[in-house]
Structure formats: structure tokens, C-alpha cells
Design a protein around this motif. Structure first.
Motif, PDB file in Angstrom:
ATOM      1  N   SER A 129       0.847  -1.194   0.000  1.00 20.39           N
ATOM      2  CA  SER A 129       0.000   0.000   0.000  1.00 20.39           C
ATOM      3  C   SER A 129       0.882   1.243   0.000  1.00 20.39           C
ATOM      4  N   LYS A 130       0.302   2.344  -0.474  1.00 20.69           N
ATOM      5  CA  LYS A 130       1.007   3.617  -0.530  1.00 20.69           C
ATOM      6  C   LYS A 130       0.119   4.726   0.023  1.00 20.69           C
ATOM      7  N   PRO A 131      -0.065   4.743   1.344  1.00 19.82           N
ATOM      8  CA  PRO A 131      -0.905   5.788   1.942  1.00 19.82           C
ATOM      9  C   PRO A 131      -0.192   7.139   1.960  1.00 19.82           C
ATOM     10  N   GLY A 132      -0.987   8.188   1.949  1.00 16.82           N
ATOM     11  CA  GLY A 132      -0.434   9.532   2.002  1.00 16.82           C
ATOM     12  C   GLY A 132      -1.407  10.502   2.656  1.00 16.82           C
ATOM     13  N   GLU A 133      -0.866  11.600   3.148  1.00 23.16           N
ATOM     14  CA  GLU A 133      -1.691  12.607   3.815  1.00 23.16           C
ATOM     15  C   GLU A 133      -1.144  13.990   3.521  1.00 23.16           C
ATOM     16  N   THR A 134      -2.049  14.955   3.313  1.00 19.17           N
ATOM     17  CA  THR A 134      -1.705  16.363   3.148  1.00 19.17           C
ATOM     18  C   THR A 134      -2.657  17.186   4.001  1.00 19.17           C
ATOM     19  N   SER A 135      -2.115  18.138   4.759  1.00 22.32           N
ATOM     20  CA  SER A 135      -2.980  18.994   5.562  1.00 22.32           C
ATOM     21  C   SER A 135      -2.509  20.436   5.466  1.00 22.32           C
ATOM     22  N   LEU A 136      -3.469  21.346   5.516  1.00 23.86           N
ATOM     23  CA  LEU A 136      -3.211  22.782   5.468  1.00 23.86           C
ATOM     24  C   LEU A 136      -4.026  23.438   6.566  1.00 23.86           C
ATOM     25  N   SER A 137      -3.363  24.216   7.426  1.00 21.71           N
ATOM     26  CA  SER A 137      -4.035  24.832   8.566  1.00 21.71           C
ATOM     27  C   SER A 137      -3.729  26.316   8.625  1.00 21.71           C
ATOM     28  N   SER A 138      -4.660  27.063   9.170  1.00 22.89           N
ATOM     29  CA  SER A 138      -4.456  28.495   9.422  1.00 22.89           C
ATOM     30  C   SER A 138      -5.288  28.887  10.635  1.00 22.89           C
ATOM     31  N   ARG A 139      -4.815  29.912  11.345  1.00 22.81           N
ATOM     32  CA  ARG A 139      -5.583  30.393  12.489  1.00 22.81           C
ATOM     33  C   ARG A 139      -5.185  31.807  12.851  1.00 22.81           C
ATOM     34  N   LEU A 140      -6.108  32.475  13.554  1.00 23.79           N
ATOM     35  CA  LEU A 140      -5.920  33.824  14.044  1.00 23.79           C
ATOM     36  C   LEU A 140      -6.359  33.858  15.498  1.00 23.79           C
ATOM     37  N   ASN A 141      -5.523  34.417  16.396  1.00 21.55           N
ATOM     38  CA  ASN A 141      -5.844  34.521  17.809  1.00 21.55           C
ATOM     39  C   ASN A 141      -5.673  35.956  18.282  1.00 21.55           C
ATOM     40  N   LEU A 142      -6.557  36.386  19.187  1.00 19.93           N
ATOM     41  CA  LEU A 142      -6.523  37.734  19.727  1.00 19.93           C
ATOM     42  C   LEU A 142      -6.715  37.667  21.233  1.00 19.93           C
ATOM     43  N   SER A 143      -5.842  38.347  21.981  1.00 16.30           N
ATOM     44  CA  SER A 143      -5.928  38.415  23.435  1.00 16.30           C
ATOM     45  C   SER A 143      -6.175  39.864  23.836  1.00 16.30           C
ATOM     46  N   ILE A 144      -7.213  40.101  24.675  1.00 14.58           N
ATOM     47  CA  ILE A 144      -7.616  41.449  25.047  1.00 14.58           C
ATOM     48  C   ILE A 144      -7.697  41.554  26.572  1.00 14.58           C
ATOM     49  N   PRO A 145      -6.705  42.154  27.235  1.00 17.49           N
ATOM     50  CA  PRO A 145      -6.804  42.355  28.693  1.00 17.49           C
ATOM     51  C   PRO A 145      -7.686  43.567  28.995  1.00 17.49           C
ATOM     52  N   LEU A 146      -8.771  43.358  29.756  1.00 17.55           N
ATOM     53  CA  LEU A 146      -9.637  44.467  30.137  1.00 17.55           C
ATOM     54  C   LEU A 146      -9.098  45.201  31.355  1.00 17.55           C
ATOM     55  N   ASN A 147      -8.531  44.418  32.303  1.00 18.59           N
ATOM     56  CA  ASN A 147      -7.882  44.983  33.476  1.00 18.59           C
ATOM     57  C   ASN A 147      -6.982  43.901  34.052  1.00 18.59           C
ATOM     58  N   LYS A 148      -6.467  44.117  35.270  1.00 18.68           N
ATOM     59  CA  LYS A 148      -5.552  43.134  35.862  1.00 18.68           C
ATOM     60  C   LYS A 148      -6.244  41.824  36.185  1.00 18.68           C
ATOM     61  N   GLN A 149      -7.561  41.877  36.383  1.00 16.72           N
ATOM     62  CA  GLN A 149      -8.282  40.677  36.801  1.00 16.72           C
ATOM     63  C   GLN A 149      -8.905  39.900  35.640  1.00 16.72           C
ATOM     64  N   LEU A 150      -9.170  40.554  34.510  1.00 19.59           N
ATOM     65  CA  LEU A 150      -9.972  39.923  33.467  1.00 19.59           C
ATOM     66  C   LEU A 150      -9.309  40.064  32.100  1.00 19.59           C
ATOM     67  N   VAL A 151      -9.166  38.914  31.403  1.00 23.03           N
ATOM     68  CA  VAL A 151      -8.596  38.882  30.051  1.00 23.03           C
ATOM     69  C   VAL A 151      -9.511  38.058  29.162  1.00 23.03           C
ATOM     70  N   PHE A 152      -9.810  38.572  27.971  1.00 20.13           N
ATOM     71  CA  PHE A 152     -10.593  37.841  26.978  1.00 20.13           C
ATOM     72  C   PHE A 152      -9.669  37.350  25.871  1.00 20.13           C
TER      73      PHE A 152
END
Length: 782
Positions: free
Chosen positions: A414-437
């Protein structure tokens, strides 16, 4: 007399009023701040003091709370010193001028880890061995761990719950569906094998990774390096040398970095070579009305497995707010086995029949991976990251079985094969010292195929969005999030299936006054089948046994619930708790008998599994030079076969399983250590299969010379002579199958190890990033 007493009372009252007016007239100054370590984690219970500028005498003091925050009050203006101290960190000192402003906010104050130079060896000062956070456990590296380790793989053997087998496959709490990161950059065990242990500052374990990570991840190991990268040239060479030609167990590595003002280039190599004599006994007993018998297969093979991987990368710092990283690797690996196969057929009333075969089993695999990552940091603390990566794998798998007497040939290709393509975007928003989104989106496309199966192609598209909130105040810390994922999957000759899933996660930590902590966590995730579980190409393992994957597999849903209690005493750390896990649509090989004493194995979703139990782990310092790291898990397993499995005579099962591991380090001298790591699991229950292996243990002696040269000697499973590295017990309709795959080793197998590191130049910085990538490799042989 009465008049005199009356006058005294009046005089005291007037005095108190005058003093009160004076105090009231004074300005009260409030000094606030927040202490964190190099991992941006709060430093709790640190001593903060206001000192006299003239003689450094203490004027006022306090202790930081569970969030690292502190507040000091004083009512006299002037010039002072602010001091912050905690065991294991350098003392922090800052000049302050109290005048004008009544509220002084010092913001976030970084406490740097303390290091001591001694005979060219960097020794970690005594501090807490481990620390529990709301969503992770941080294990701090000490001198004993560094001296007893030649590579990053050696070091994580000493982390409770982490298991590294002889082929350097890494698992956490029994699962290999984990991410391995170095400075937040997702690597793999091959890359970790070349990391210099002297550069590792701490190891962070996440048993319930957040919603920002791929939903299939069961755990995460992040290696955090010390901030002493050099601008200039640095690198290493590592060799482990076998002492017997038929017991080759070698993982050589080499790497070099070139750092300039804004640009760092790096490349490295790691190999893996395992040459052993492998024996397999496969016994199948058939018992049905008027048709019973036994087939026994004994393989005596010579294994020649090897792997070679070349890494490359670049870090570019345009400025403090804009960073670019490129990383990739190319890899070649092969699993080769060859030798004799003896097949004995014993049928009731027909006597024995013995056949001898020459067996050749090998594959060649080529893989490549490339990723690009960009990070922008805004002025108010917000962070934006973008990433894209491409991966490909091509395999050529062959199995030949030739009857030495009848010239019959059984061949699978057998000759198995795999191809994958990924992308992502992340955003971090600190509202104050106690809370981060935190929020983000991702997209992953994956295609698998087999060149020898015309028209077969399996595709998968996963679109995801995640949102989480992270809160910390006082004794309470927590984070909650949800990951929404839309999955499309199927082959090109069937209707594409769709699945929309919401996968929440929750972590809560509550700290007690004595520093002990309660923790609760819950996470819902998904397990997706890999290339080899999907590939429907049928492989003929022997004349009476076939095996194939299944492109119709459904993803398996998983739920994990944990309640833990952790505490520290001295420099030791322990954690214990209860857990519950539920797996829905578990995929596993279904073994069914044929009419001619043959067996067929095919991957299927066979049903659900429930597990509940207790878990204990920690790091305990028994003596100033002796540390042990225990792990124990006892759990009850119950299986619920689905209708398809029940139709194939699979019944409900229940059993008690356990997993146990222990590592120990004895520091014999400042630069000489003796270490042990061992692990053993009871037979682990599946829906149809039980899996088992022998106890695995390593003994090593390490010595450091001149700070840069390290040499050692290691023995794996001494005194065993035979080691079962993989075993199965399988029962079905009218048959039972028992498989034991063993390697033969000498009474005391020994490997020599040597590592040399070099560096020159000034300090540099490396980019931190996250990646969600895991390479699937065919696992064959030992």
C-alpha cells in the motif's frame, strides 16, 4: 480631688483632639503593585517592604496576595526604597519619592529567577519544586534534574504522569494525544530530544488544555527555557553509543544557532536507530460446534528501524511589537523487519500442519512540514497572532510472506499519504488586571489517500471559533471558554457528512489561607481517526489474518471531569483527586472469525466507555540529595458496545485498571547523579481488546565535566532478558486470540552517552508561539 480629676480628663480629651487633628492633616500615601514571575504567573506570599533610604530600615511591610497584588500605606513624604523578596527569586529594589500623588500604582513588577554560578555550573536555588495554577502545573528544574539529564526527553521522565517509552514516544496520564511545546512553539518528541537540559528553566503541564487548542488534544507539555540565549553562535552534539551490535538503541542529535541583531537562524538534526531481535507469539483458539482448532504463529525477526529528521527555522524581530517566525522540517523514517515465521495449524480430528515462511516487512516514509507565524503586540497589551502551516506524508508499505516449501507468496503493498493545510488567528484582550478575553478562528483541511486504491480519497474540513475569559482576584482564579467547530468529512464516493459541535471548557482554582488549593476542571473534546485508521487497503498479515482501516469512521467525543486538592510542604508538592471520563463512539479494531479459521480485523466505532477513579502525583524531597516523583491512578472501567458491536457478539465489560510510575534522582556529588525511572500499567480494558506490556525501567549514571561536557551510562530493563513491549488479549464469537510481542536483550544492556555544548556571543531572544500540529507515524515493531 474631684476638681483635679475633672481637669485631668479635660486635658486628656484636648490632647487627643489635637493629635487627631495632626494625624488627620497628614497625607496618607498608598503604594500598589502586582508581582509576577518570568512566566507571567503571580508570585503569591512574597514579602514587600518600604525601607528608609538612609539606612534601609523597615518602615512598613505587607505580603502579596493570591493574585500577586499588594498594597502598602504610609503617611510621611520623602525618599524611600521599595523591596520585594521571595525564595528562589532575585531581590527587587526600587527608589520611591512620596510627594504630591497620594496613590502610586507601580503596575506589574517582574521577579527574576535566582541563579548561582558555582564551578561553571548553574545551580538552581532552593525553591518550590512545583506550583499549581488554575489550568496548569509548573515543575521547576533544579540542579539534580539537570545533572541527571542529557536531553529534554531525559528531563521530562522526571515529571509525574509523563511516560517516555524506549522509542521515545511520550504520553501524559496514559494518552499520546498530546502537544509538546518548547517556549510555546509546538514541536515533537524528536525536537525535544535535542534540547539542552541546562537551558530548561521549568516544565508546564496542562491536563485540560483550553479551547484555543485543537479539540483533539488530551494534554500539553510546554518546555520553558532560561532567558540566556546568546547572540552569536551556540550549539551542541549528543551521542548515545550502544555496546552491543544486536541491541542498538541510539538517538543522536546536533544543532547550531546563529543570532544577529534582529535575526536568528537555527538548524538541527536528530536521528533514531533501534536494532533488536523481535519475537512474536500469536495464539488463536477456535471453539464452535463441530468446528474447533488452534493456530499458533511464531515470528523470529530482526528489526532495523531508523529515522532521520532535519529541522530549520528563523526568528525575525522587526521591533518590540512585530515578530515573525518560520519553522519546518523534512524527515525520512523506516520500519523494517525480516526473518522467519512458523505457522502451526492444529484442527480437531485432522492433526497438525506446520508451515515455514520467510517474512519481509518494511516501509519507507517521507514527510515535510513548514509553518509561518506573525505576532503583533499593541500598546495597551492586546496581542494578535496569525499562523499558517502545511504538512505532507507519503508512505510505501510492503509485506511479503513466502512459503519455503510450497513457493506460495502472500504479498501486501500500500502507498498511503496525507496532506494537511491549517491556518488560524488569535486575539488576546486584557480588560484589566483581573480579566482577560481571548478569541480566535481556525481552519484545517486534511486529505488522505492510497495510491494503490484507485478513486479512494478521504477529506476533512474543520472550521472553528473559540472564546474564553480568564479571571483572577483574591483567592479565586478561573477561566471558562467554548469552542464551536463545524466538521465536514467523508470519501469522494459517498455523501459528505456534517457535524456541528459546541465544546466548552472550565477551570476553577480556590486557594486556602495555608496555600493549599482546590481545583475543578471540565472539558469536552473530540478524537479524529488518523491516516492509518482510515485507510481501507487490506493487508494480509499471514494466510489466516487480514487487517484494514475504515474511511466511514465517526469522530469520537470525549468528556473529562476532575476535582483535585494540592498542597505544598517544604520544597515538596503533592496533588490528589478524583476524575471521570466518558468516551463516545470509541474506534477500535473489531476482530471477527471467518469460516476457515481465519480472522479479519477492521477499524470501527464500537461503542462508549466510562472511567472513574482516583489519581495521585507529586514531587517529594526525601533528603537534600534525594527526590522522588510518584504517580498512581486507580480507576473503574465500564464499556457499552453499540448495536453493531453487539451484533458481532461483543458484550459489556467492567474491570478495575491502574497505572503507576516513579522516578527518582540521587545527587551523589555536585556534578554526579544516579537516576531511576519506572512505569507499569495493569492490562488496560478496551471494548473488545485488552492491552498490556511489561514493566519498563531505566537506570542512569551521569557526570558533568567543565560545565559543557556531560557523559553517562544507561541501562534499560536490566535483568529482564525478555521484554513484552506490546500485547493483546482479544475474545469474540467462538474464538480467543493472545498476542505477545517481545524483544530479546542481554542480562544487562548498556548504552554510553556523551553531550558537548558550546556558546559564544551576547544574549538574544526567541519568539514564543503556539502551534496545533501532530505527525501521525505508522507504529510497527519495537
Amino acid at each position: 480631688m474631684k476638681k483635679s480629676k475633672h481637669n485631668i480628663i479635660i486635658l486628656l480629651a484636648v490632647s487627643i483632639l489635637l493629635i487627631g487633628n495632626k494625624v488627620t492633616a497628614q497625607t496618607e500615601y498608598s503604594i500598589n503593585g502586582h508581582l509576577v514571575d518570568e512566566g507571567k504567573e503571580p508570585v503569591m506570599f512574597a514579602h514587600v517592604a518600604l525601607l528608609s533610604f538612609q539606612d534601609s530600615s523597615i518602615i512598613a511591610g505587607t505580603v502579596s496576595d493570591e493574585t500577586g497584588g499588594f498594597s502598602l500605606k504610609y503617611n510621611s513624604q520623602g525618599k524611600y526604597l521599595l523591596s520585594a523578596t521571595f525564595v528562589g527569586f532575585d531581590n527587587y529594589m526600587k527608589e520611591l519619592e512620596l510627594s504630591g500623588r497620594q496613590n502610586i500604582d507601580l503596575g506589574t513588577i517582574l521577579l527574576k529567577s535566582k541563579q548561582i554560578e558555582l564551578k561553571e555550573i548553574v545551580v538552581r536555588a532552593e525553591r518550590l519544586k512545583a506550583r499549581q495554577h488554575v489550568d496548569k502545573i509548573t515543575y521547576y528544574v533544579n540542579s539534580a534534574m539537570k545533572i541527571s539529564s542529557d536531553t529534554g526527553i531525559d528531563m521530562i521522565r522526571h515529571i509525574p504522569g509523563v511516560k517516555v517509552d524506549l522509542m521515545q514516544n511520550v504520553s501524559l496520564n496514559g494518552s499520546q494525544d498530546i502537544l509538546i511545546l518548547v517556549e510555546g512553539i509546538e514541536r515533537d518528541a524528536d525536537y525535544l530530544a535535542q534540547v539542552n537540559p541546562d537551558k530548561i528553566d521549568r516544565i508546564e503541564i496542562k491536563e485540560t488544555p483550553g479551547v484555543e487548542y485543537d479539540a483533539g488534544v488530551d494534554g500539553l507539555i510546554d518546555i520553558i527555557l532560561k532567558k540566556d540565549e546568546h547572540r552569536g553562535v551556540d550549539g551542541h552534539v549528543y551521542l548515545n553509543i550502544p555496546t552491543a551490535g544486536d541491541e542498538v538503541f541510539s538517538f543522536p542529535t546536533a544543532g547550531i544557532n546563529f543570532a544577529f541583531d534582529k535575526l536568528t537562524l537555527y538548524t538541527s538534526y536528530n536521528g533514531a536507530f533501534s536494532f533488536f531481535d523481535v519475537e512474536t507469539e500469536d495464539q488463536r483458539v477456535f471453539s464452535s460446534e463441530g468446528n474447533s482448532g488452534e493456530i499458533t504463529g511464531i515470528e523470529s525477526l530482526s528489526q532495523r528501524n531508523w529515522s532521520q529528521k532535519l529541522h530549520f527555522g528563523m526568528d525575525y524581530f522587526h521591533n518590540d511589537n512585530n515578530r515573525l517566525n518560520i519553522y519546518g522540517f523534512i524527515s525520512l523514517f523506516s520500519n523494517n523487519q525480516g526473518g522467519s515465521f512458523l505457522l502451526t495449524e492444529d484442527y480437531e480430528g485432522s492433526g497438525n500442519e506446520v508451515n515455514n515462511y520467510d517474512k519481509t516487512d518494511f516501509d519507507i516514509n517521507r514527510s515535510a512540514y513548514t509553518s509561518i507565524y506573525y505576532q503583533h503586540i499593541f500598546g495597551n497589551g492586546e496581542e494578535l497572532s496569525l499562523e499558517a502551516d502545511l504538512y505532507s506524508l507519503r508512505s510505501d508499505v510492503r509485506l511479503n510472506l513466502e512459503d519455503t516449501e510450497n513457493s506460495a507468496v502472500y504479498m501486501s503493498h500500500s502507498k498511503p499519504g496525507e496532506t494537511s493545510l491549517s491556518s488560524r488567528l488569535n486575539l488576546s484582550i486584557p480588560l484589566n488586571k483581573q480579566l482577560v478575553f481571548r478569541t480566535g478562528i481556525s481552519q484545517k483541511l486534511r486529505y488522505t489517500s492510497d495510491d494503490l486504491l484507485a478513486g479512494y480519497r478521504h477529506s476533512e474540513s474543520a472550521s472553528a471559533v473559540h472564546l474564553s475569559a480568564h479571571y483572577s482576584k483574591g483567592k479565586l482564579q478561573g477561566n471558562a471558554g467554548i469552542r464551536g467547530e463545524y466538521l465536514q468529512y467523508g470519501t469522494n464516493d459517498q455523501q459528505i457528512r456534517n457535524k456541528l459541535m459546541a465544546m466548552p471548557a472550565l477551570n476553577i482554582k480556590y486557594s486556602l489561607k495555608n496555600g493549599d488549593q482546590f481545583l475543578f476542571s471540565y472539558k469536552k473534546g473530540i478524537n479524529r481517526p488518523n491516516l492509518f485508521q482510515l485507510n481501507p487497503y487490506q493487508i494480509t498479515t499471514d494466510p489466516f489474518l487480514t487487517q484494514k482501516g475504515n474511511p466511514d469512521l465517526e469522530p469520537a467525543i470525549k468528556h473529562d471531569l476532575n476535582l483535585d486538592y494540592s498542597w505544598t510542604f517544604g520544597s515538596s508538592f503533592l496533588r490528589t483527586g478524583i476524575f471521570y471520563s466518558y468516551r463516545k463512539d470509541v474506534f477500535e479494531y473489531l476482530t471477527v472469525p471467518g469460516d476457515d479459521f481465519s480472522l479479519g480485523k477492521e477499524m470501527h466505532n464500537l461503542g462508549n466507555m466510562h472511567s472513574s477513579g482516583i489519581r495521585t502525583s507529586g514531587s517529594v524531597k526525601l533528603h537534600s540529595k534525594i527526590t522522588i516523583n510518584p504517580f498512581f491512578e486507580l480507576f473503574y472501567v465500564r464499556t457499552n458496545p453499540n448495536e453493531f458491536a453487539q451484533a458481532n457478539h461483543i458484550i459489556e465489560r467492567a474491570a478495575i485498571n491502574y497505572k503507576t510510575a516513579l522516578s527518582a534522582i540521587v545527587l551523589l556529588q555536585e556534578d554526579l547523579s544516579l537516576s531511576l525511572s519506572a512505569s507499569y500499567n495493569s492490562p488496560l480494558t478496551g471494548i473488545q481488546n485488552d492491552y498490556h506490556e511489561d514493566i519498563l525501567y531505566f537506570v542512569s549514571l551521569e557526570k558533568t565535566f567543565f560545565g559543557r561536557l556531560k557523559a553517562g551510562i544507561t541501562s534499560a530493563i536490566p535483568f529482564k532478558k525478555k521484554f513484552t513491549y506490546q500485547g493483546y488479549n482479544i475474545a469474540g464469537n467462538g474464538f480467543e486470540q493472545t498476542i505477545n510481542k517481545d524483544i530479546r536483550v542481554s542480562l544487562f544492556p548498556v548504552w554510553l552517552k556523551i553531550r558537548y555544548s558550546f556558546a559564544s556571543g551576547r544574549k538574544a531572544t526567541r519568539i514564543k508561539r503556539d502551534i496545533s500540529f501532530e505527525e501521525s507515524r505508522p507504529k510497527k515493531g519495537f
